[in-house]
Design an enzyme around this catalytic site. Structure first.
Site, PDB file in Angstrom:
ATOM      1  N   CYS A 180       0.817  -1.222   0.000  1.00  0.00           N
ATOM      2  CA  CYS A 180       0.000   0.000   0.000  1.00  0.00           C
ATOM      3  C   CYS A 180       0.850   1.271   0.000  1.00  0.00           C
ATOM      4  CB  CYS A 180      -0.936   0.018   1.200  1.00  0.00           C
ATOM      5  SG  CYS A 180      -2.010  -1.413   1.253  1.00  0.00           S
ATOM      6  N   HIS A 189      -3.496   7.090   3.816  1.00  0.00           N
ATOM      7  CA  HIS A 189      -3.890   5.834   3.167  1.00  0.00           C
ATOM      8  C   HIS A 189      -5.330   5.503   3.563  1.00  0.00           C
ATOM      9  CE1 HIS A 189      -3.853   1.849   1.668  1.00  0.00           C
ATOM     10  NE2 HIS A 189      -3.653   1.239   2.820  1.00  0.00           N
ATOM     11  N   ASN A 204     -10.342  -0.095   0.396  1.00  0.00           N
ATOM     12  CA  ASN A 204      -8.884   0.007   0.355  1.00  0.00           C
ATOM     13  C   ASN A 204      -8.389  -0.448  -1.027  1.00  0.00           C
ATOM     14  OD1 ASN A 204      -6.129  -0.272   0.660  1.00  0.00           O
ATOM     15  ND2 ASN A 204      -6.239  -1.464   2.550  1.00  0.00           N
TER      16      ASN A 204
HETATM   17  O1  UT7 Z   1      -3.624  -1.447   3.727  1.00  0.00           O
HETATM   18  C1  UT7 Z   1      -3.439  -2.090   4.939  1.00  0.00           C
HETATM   19  C2  UT7 Z   1      -4.373  -3.271   4.931  1.00  0.00           C
HETATM   20  N1  UT7 Z   1      -5.219  -3.532   6.013  1.00  0.00           N
HETATM   21  C3  UT7 Z   1      -5.678  -2.711   6.962  1.00  0.00           C
HETATM   22  O2  UT7 Z   1      -5.374  -1.578   7.101  1.00  0.00           O
HETATM   23  C4  UT7 Z   1      -6.625  -3.351   7.927  1.00  0.00           C
HETATM   24  C5  UT7 Z   1      -6.394  -2.913   9.344  1.00  0.00           C
HETATM   25  N2  UT7 Z   1      -7.337  -3.529  10.262  1.00  0.00           N
HETATM   26  C6  UT7 Z   1      -8.640  -3.200  10.290  1.00  0.00           C
HETATM   27  O3  UT7 Z   1      -9.089  -2.369   9.520  1.00  0.00           O
HETATM   28  C7  UT7 Z   1      -9.502  -3.852  11.329  1.00  0.00           C
HETATM   29  O4  UT7 Z   1      -8.698  -4.632  12.208  1.00  0.00           O
HETATM   30  C8  UT7 Z   1     -10.624  -4.734  10.717  1.00  0.00           C
HETATM   31  C9  UT7 Z   1     -11.674  -3.869  10.068  1.00  0.00           C
HETATM   32  C10 UT7 Z   1     -10.039  -5.712   9.719  1.00  0.00           C
HETATM   33  C11 UT7 Z   1     -11.302  -5.548  11.832  1.00  0.00           C
HETATM   34  O5  UT7 Z   1     -11.791  -4.676  12.838  1.00  0.00           O
HETATM   35  P1  UT7 Z   1     -11.540  -5.006  14.377  1.00  0.00           P
HETATM   36  O6  UT7 Z   1     -12.256  -3.983  15.150  1.00  0.00           O
HETATM   37  O7  UT7 Z   1     -10.047  -5.129  14.565  1.00  0.00           O
HETATM   38  O8  UT7 Z   1     -12.291  -6.370  14.535  1.00  0.00           O
HETATM   39  P2  UT7 Z   1     -11.706  -7.800  14.965  1.00  0.00           P
HETATM   40  O9  UT7 Z   1     -10.812  -8.351  13.902  1.00  0.00           O
HETATM   41  O10 UT7 Z   1     -11.161  -7.706  16.349  1.00  0.00           O
HETATM   42  O11 UT7 Z   1     -13.044  -8.666  14.996  1.00  0.00           O
HETATM   43  C12 UT7 Z   1     -14.104  -8.380  15.890  1.00  0.00           C
HETATM   44  C13 UT7 Z   1     -15.222  -9.362  15.632  1.00  0.00           C
HETATM   45  C14 UT7 Z   1     -14.755 -10.808  15.576  1.00  0.00           C
HETATM   46  O12 UT7 Z   1     -15.745 -11.605  16.198  1.00  0.00           O
HETATM   47  P3  UT7 Z   1     -15.565 -12.099  17.702  1.00  0.00           P
HETATM   48  O13 UT7 Z   1     -14.292 -12.882  17.737  1.00  0.00           O
HETATM   49  O14 UT7 Z   1     -15.480 -10.839  18.532  1.00  0.00           O
HETATM   50  O15 UT7 Z   1     -16.801 -12.914  17.954  1.00  0.00           O
HETATM   51  C15 UT7 Z   1     -14.733 -11.122  14.090  1.00  0.00           C
HETATM   52  O16 UT7 Z   1     -14.956 -12.485  13.829  1.00  0.00           O
HETATM   53  O17 UT7 Z   1     -15.839  -9.089  14.362  1.00  0.00           O
HETATM   54  C16 UT7 Z   1     -15.907 -10.302  13.595  1.00  0.00           C
HETATM   55  N3  UT7 Z   1     -15.804  -9.955  12.191  1.00  0.00           N
HETATM   56  C17 UT7 Z   1     -16.877  -9.609  11.442  1.00  0.00           C
HETATM   57  N4  UT7 Z   1     -18.179  -9.531  11.737  1.00  0.00           N
HETATM   58  C18 UT7 Z   1     -19.020  -9.147  10.763  1.00  0.00           C
HETATM   59  C19 UT7 Z   1     -14.689  -9.849  11.407  1.00  0.00           C
HETATM   60  N5  UT7 Z   1     -15.039  -9.461  10.159  1.00  0.00           N
HETATM   61  C20 UT7 Z   1     -16.392  -9.305  10.155  1.00  0.00           C
HETATM   62  C21 UT7 Z   1     -17.321  -8.906   9.178  1.00  0.00           C
HETATM   63  N6  UT7 Z   1     -18.616  -8.847   9.526  1.00  0.00           N
HETATM   64  N7  UT7 Z   1     -16.942  -8.582   7.915  1.00  0.00           N
END
Ligand code: UT7
Length: 333
Positions: A118, A260, A290
Site C-alpha cells: 500500500c 492511506h 482500500n
Molecule cells: O492497507 C493495509 C491493509 N489492512 C488494513 O489496514 C486493515 C487494518 N485492520 C482493520 O481495519 C480492522 O482490524 C478490521 C476492520 C479488519 C477488523 O476490525 P476489528 O475492530 O479489529 O475487529 P476484529 O478483527 O477484532 O473482529 C471483531 C469481531 C470478531 O468476532 P468475535 O471474535 O469478537 O466474535 C470477528 O470475527 O468481528 C468479527 N468480524 C466480522 N463480523 C461481521 C470480522 N469481520 C467481520 C465482518 N462482519 N466482515
C-alpha cells in the site's frame, strides 16, 4: 561557483480510474455472514468498485495514466520512465509498467514495477523526486493500480469487505520553481515481513501454488487485522512528522492531509495524533474501500477535481502497507 539552478519535482497532472461495478455492503451481506452496520462501524466503508473478470491492473492503470497525461498537457513520447506500484500485477513478468507503456504509447520510457504494497505509490513519488532532482530525468509517470478481485477470498468476511479495485496516476516533472515535492520519506521494516500479518502465502518461489494450496486458498490475502491496525496508527503519524520536520513546516500550515484509505478509524486516529482537524483530512474510503497502492493518488486526484486541493495548497500524503512499508510526501501543489 556552481551556476546550476535548483531543480524541483512537481506533479503537473493527475488522473484516476475506478471500475464501474459498485459492490455495496448489502451485496456482501448476501455473500458472507456480515452486515452493513458492522462494516460501516468498523471500517467506514459503504461500497467499493470491483473490476470485471477480464480486467487487469494495467487496464485500469492505462485509463488513469491517459487522464493524467492529458491534464499535464504532455505527449506520451515525452515520458522517460514509468513506475507502477501494485501488489496485483497483470503477470509476475513482464512488468505491469511495460503493459502500461504499450497502452499509452510511451515509446521512449523505461518501465518497471514497484512492490511496496500500500506504500507503493509514495515509494514511486520518492524515486521520481530523487531522479528528477539529480538532473537525469525530466518527466516520470507514477501509477498506483490494483485489481484485488482475484486475490480476495470472497468467502472470508475478515478481508473481503475491505478491499476495492482502482488506479491513479501522476505525471511528475522538473521545474525551477520552488514547489511540488518539498519533502519525501520512505521506510520499511522487514522484521514484519510475515504473510500471517498481511500477504499472500503461495504462488511465489517460497511456496509454489499447488492443487492443495488452491484448496486451502493460499493464493488469497491473509491478514491479522488488529496487528495491522496498530502498526498503521503508529507508523503513519511518525512518517508524516518526519517530512514536516524535513521541510520545517508546522501541522497548522497543512491545507489537506491525505492518509492511506484503509479504514476510517485508522484515518481519524492518524489525523488526531498529528493534530490535524477533521475537516482537513480527506476521506473517500467510504466509496472505494482500500485500493492499496492506488488509495492516495485516487484521493489526491479526487481532491483536485472537487476543489479541496488547489494550486498553492500544502498537501501531506501518508501511507503504510505490508512489509511493513511506509511513506510520506509533502507537496506544494
Ligand atoms: O492497507 C493495509 C491493509 N489492512 C488494513 O489496514 C486493515 C487494518 N485492520 C482493520 O481495519 C480492522 O482490524 C478490521 C476492520 C479488519 C477488523 O476490525 P476489528 O475492530 O479489529 O475487529 P476484529 O478483527 O477484532 O473482529 C471483531 C469481531 C470478531 O468476532 P468475535 O471474535 O469478537 O466474535 C470477528 O470475527 O468481528 C468479527 N468480524 C466480522 N463480523 C461481521 C470480522 N469481520 C467481520 C465482518 N462482519 N466482515
Amino acid at each position: 561557483m556552481s551556476t546550476q539552478k535548483p531543480r524541483y519535482a512537481t506533479i503537473t497532472g493527475t488522473g484516476a480510474y475506478l471500475p464501474e461495478k459498485v459492490v455495496t455492503n448489502f451485496d456482501l451481506e448476501q455473500m458472507v455472514d456480515t452486515s452493513d452496520e458492522w462494516i460501516r462501524q468498523r471500517t467506514g466503508i459503504s461500497e467499493r468498485r470491483i473490476a470485471e473478470d477480464d480486467t487487469a491492473t494495467s487496464d485500469l492503470s492505462v485509463q488513469a495514466a491517459r487522464r493524467a497525461i492529458k491534464r499535464a498537457q504532455i505527449d506520451p513520447v515525452d515520458i522517460e520512465m514509468i513506475l507502477v506500484a501494485t501488489v496485483t500485477p497483470d503477470t509476475f513478468f513482464p512488468s505491469t509498467a511495460c503493459y502500461v507503456q504499450k497502452g499509452i504509447g510511451a515509446k521512449n520510457a523505461s518501465a518497471m514495477d514497484i512492490s511496496a504494497a500500500c506504500a507503493g505509490f509514495l515509494y514511486g513519488l520518492d524515486l521520481a523526486d530523487g531522479l528528477i532532482k539529480s538532473g537525469r530525468y525530466d518527466t516520470i509517470l507514477v501509477v498506483g493500480g490494483e485489481v484485488f478481485n482475484n486475490i480476495i477470498d470472497w468467502k472470508d468476511r475478515s478481508t473481503c469487505v475491505l478491499f476495492g479495485d482502482g488506479a491513479g496516476a501522476a505525471v511528475v516533472q522538473s521545474t525551477e520553481e520552488p514547489k511540488g515535492i518539498l519533502a519525501s520519506y520512505i521506510g520499511s521494516d522487514g522484521d514484519y515481513a510475515d504473510i500471517n500479518l498481511l500477504g499472500i502465502p503461495a504462488g511465489g518461489s517460497r511456496m509454489p501454488l499447488t492443487a492443495e494450496g488452491l484448496d486451502r486458498k493460499l493464493d488469497k490475502i491473509q491478514m491479522n487485522g488488529r496487528e495491522v491496525f496498530k502498526l498503521g496508527v503508529r507508523l503513519m503519524p511518525e512518517a508524516a512528522q518526519r517530512v514536516l520536520r524535513q521541510a520545517n513546516v508546522t501541522v497548522e500550515e497543512i491545507d489537506l492531509l491525505i492518509p492511506h484509505q484503509a479504514n476510517l478509524r485508522i484515518i481519524e486516529a492518524v489525523g488526531d495524533r498529528l493534530g490535524v482537524p477533521r475537516e482537513k483530512v480527506y476521506v473517500n474510503v467510504d466509496k472505494y474501500g482500500n485500493t492499496s497502492a492506488a488509495t492516495v493518488i485516487i484521493a489526491l486526484d479526487e481532491a483536485i477535481r472537487e476543489g479541496c486541493a488547489k494550486p498553492g495548497d500544502l498537501i501531506l500524503l501518508v501511507t503504510f502497507g505490508a512489509g511493513v512499508t511506509w511513506g510520506s510526501t509533502l507537496l506544494r501543489l
